[in-house]
Design a protein around this motif. Structure first.
Motif, PDB file in Angstrom:
ATOM      1  N   GLY A  39       2.598  36.765  21.403  1.00 29.69           N
ATOM      2  CA  GLY A  39       2.596  36.039  20.368  1.00 29.69           C
ATOM      3  C   GLY A  39       1.033  35.115  20.475  1.00 29.69           C
ATOM      4  O   GLY A  39       0.400  35.048  19.436  1.00 29.69           O
ATOM      5  N   GLN A  40       1.149  34.579  21.490  1.00 31.28           N
ATOM      6  CA  GLN A  40      -0.193  33.695  21.726  1.00 31.28           C
ATOM      7  C   GLN A  40      -1.412  34.361  21.573  1.00 31.28           C
ATOM      8  O   GLN A  40      -2.412  34.087  21.012  1.00 31.28           O
ATOM      9  CB  GLN A  40      -0.149  33.019  23.117  1.00 31.28           C
ATOM     10  CG  GLN A  40       0.985  31.795  23.139  1.00 31.28           C
ATOM     11  CD  GLN A  40       0.997  31.186  24.533  1.00 31.28           C
ATOM     12  OE1 GLN A  40       0.618  31.731  25.481  1.00 31.28           O
ATOM     13  NE2 GLN A  40       1.705  30.182  24.610  1.00 31.28           N
ATOM     14  N   SER A  41      -1.520  35.586  22.103  1.00 32.84           N
ATOM     15  CA  SER A  41      -2.760  36.613  22.271  1.00 32.84           C
ATOM     16  C   SER A  41      -2.954  36.889  20.794  1.00 32.84           C
ATOM     17  O   SER A  41      -4.162  37.001  20.237  1.00 32.84           O
ATOM     18  CB  SER A  41      -2.544  37.554  22.866  1.00 32.84           C
ATOM     19  OG  SER A  41      -1.555  38.523  22.590  1.00 32.84           O
ATOM     20  N   ALA A  42      -1.775  37.171  20.000  1.00 38.16           N
ATOM     21  CA  ALA A  42      -2.083  37.676  18.593  1.00 38.16           C
ATOM     22  C   ALA A  42      -2.671  36.424  17.725  1.00 38.16           C
ATOM     23  O   ALA A  42      -3.598  36.726  16.799  1.00 38.16           O
ATOM     24  CB  ALA A  42      -0.635  38.098  18.033  1.00 38.16           C
ATOM     25  N   CYS A  57     -15.992  23.748  11.677  1.00 33.72           N
ATOM     26  CA  CYS A  57     -14.846  25.206  11.859  1.00 33.72           C
ATOM     27  C   CYS A  57     -14.931  25.295  13.423  1.00 33.72           C
ATOM     28  O   CYS A  57     -13.864  25.832  13.622  1.00 33.72           O
ATOM     29  CB  CYS A  57     -15.561  25.986  10.848  1.00 33.72           C
ATOM     30  SG  CYS A  57     -14.589  27.316  10.736  1.00 33.72           S
ATOM     31  N   VAL A  58     -16.134  25.628  13.892  1.00 32.64           N
ATOM     32  CA  VAL A  58     -16.136  26.237  15.309  1.00 32.64           C
ATOM     33  C   VAL A  58     -15.598  25.065  16.195  1.00 32.64           C
ATOM     34  O   VAL A  58     -14.620  25.690  17.083  1.00 32.64           O
ATOM     35  CB  VAL A  58     -17.833  26.415  15.821  1.00 32.64           C
ATOM     36  CG1 VAL A  58     -17.795  26.645  17.291  1.00 32.64           C
ATOM     37  CG2 VAL A  58     -18.478  27.397  14.855  1.00 32.64           C
ATOM     38  N   GLY A  59     -15.512  24.174  16.056  1.00 32.86           N
ATOM     39  CA  GLY A  59     -14.704  22.861  16.691  1.00 32.86           C
ATOM     40  C   GLY A  59     -13.190  23.025  16.722  1.00 32.86           C
ATOM     41  O   GLY A  59     -12.301  22.974  17.574  1.00 32.86           O
ATOM     42  N   GLY A  60     -12.934  23.307  15.258  1.00 35.01           N
ATOM     43  CA  GLY A  60     -11.619  23.445  15.054  1.00 35.01           C
ATOM     44  C   GLY A  60     -10.941  24.692  15.603  1.00 35.01           C
ATOM     45  O   GLY A  60      -9.735  24.916  16.169  1.00 35.01           O
ATOM     46  N   ALA A  67      -5.114  25.043  22.194  1.00 35.94           N
ATOM     47  CA  ALA A  67      -3.597  24.369  21.972  1.00 35.94           C
ATOM     48  C   ALA A  67      -2.634  25.563  21.927  1.00 35.94           C
ATOM     49  O   ALA A  67      -1.519  25.302  22.636  1.00 35.94           O
ATOM     50  CB  ALA A  67      -3.694  23.492  20.437  1.00 35.94           C
ATOM     51  N   VAL A  68      -2.840  26.717  21.330  1.00 33.40           N
ATOM     52  CA  VAL A  68      -1.945  27.741  21.559  1.00 33.40           C
ATOM     53  C   VAL A  68      -1.798  28.370  22.890  1.00 33.40           C
ATOM     54  O   VAL A  68      -0.605  28.443  23.363  1.00 33.40           O
ATOM     55  CB  VAL A  68      -2.579  28.858  20.504  1.00 33.40           C
ATOM     56  CG1 VAL A  68      -1.700  30.212  20.739  1.00 33.40           C
ATOM     57  CG2 VAL A  68      -2.494  28.447  19.027  1.00 33.40           C
ATOM     58  N   THR A  69      -2.899  28.485  23.585  1.00 36.60           N
ATOM     59  CA  THR A  69      -2.616  28.856  24.908  1.00 36.60           C
ATOM     60  C   THR A  69      -2.175  28.193  25.926  1.00 36.60           C
ATOM     61  O   THR A  69      -1.672  28.443  26.858  1.00 36.60           O
ATOM     62  CB  THR A  69      -4.112  29.527  25.609  1.00 36.60           C
ATOM     63  OG1 THR A  69      -5.071  28.378  25.266  1.00 36.60           O
ATOM     64  CG2 THR A  69      -4.686  30.659  24.617  1.00 36.60           C
TER      65      THR A  69
END
Length: 102
Positions: A39-42, A57-60, A67-69
């Motif tokens: 799920g994290q990789s997706a 946008c790039v920073g976001g 944060a996800v990983t």
């Protein structure tokens, strides 16, 4: 006869799923970690597909990807075995027996 065949089939399936020597909590933990990693990789792949023209946008994207990983599951609370736990606080105390009952 049909009942016996159905019973034998389901007993065989149950034995294959829950066979001796299998640690179910460890197996469930392994499946959970694999599902979380997939799920994290997706999610990271979908974030990376987004086209960005601005620095914001790039920073976001970088923040979301990090944060996800780095998100981890909280550690489970330690469980006290039933044999060790005390029941003094939760068990009701019976009232004393009346004197007239002997």
């Amino acid at each position: 006869m049909r009942f016996i065949l159905k019973s034998a089939f389901w007993l065989t399936v149950a034995f294959m799923v829950i066979r001796p020597g299998v640690d179910l909590p460890a197996a469930a933990g392994a499946v959970t970690s694999q599902a979380l990693a997939a799920g994290q990789s997706a999610i990271v792949q979908q974030i990376d597909k987004t086209e960005c023209n601005t620095l914001q946008c790039v920073g976001g994207k970088a923040l979301l990807s990090a944060a996800v990983t780095s998100a981890a599951l909280p550690a489970p609370a330690p469980v006290t075995p039933m044999q060790i736990s005390t029941t003094e606080a939760t068990a009701p105390v019976p009232r004393p027996r009346p004197a007239w009952l002997g």
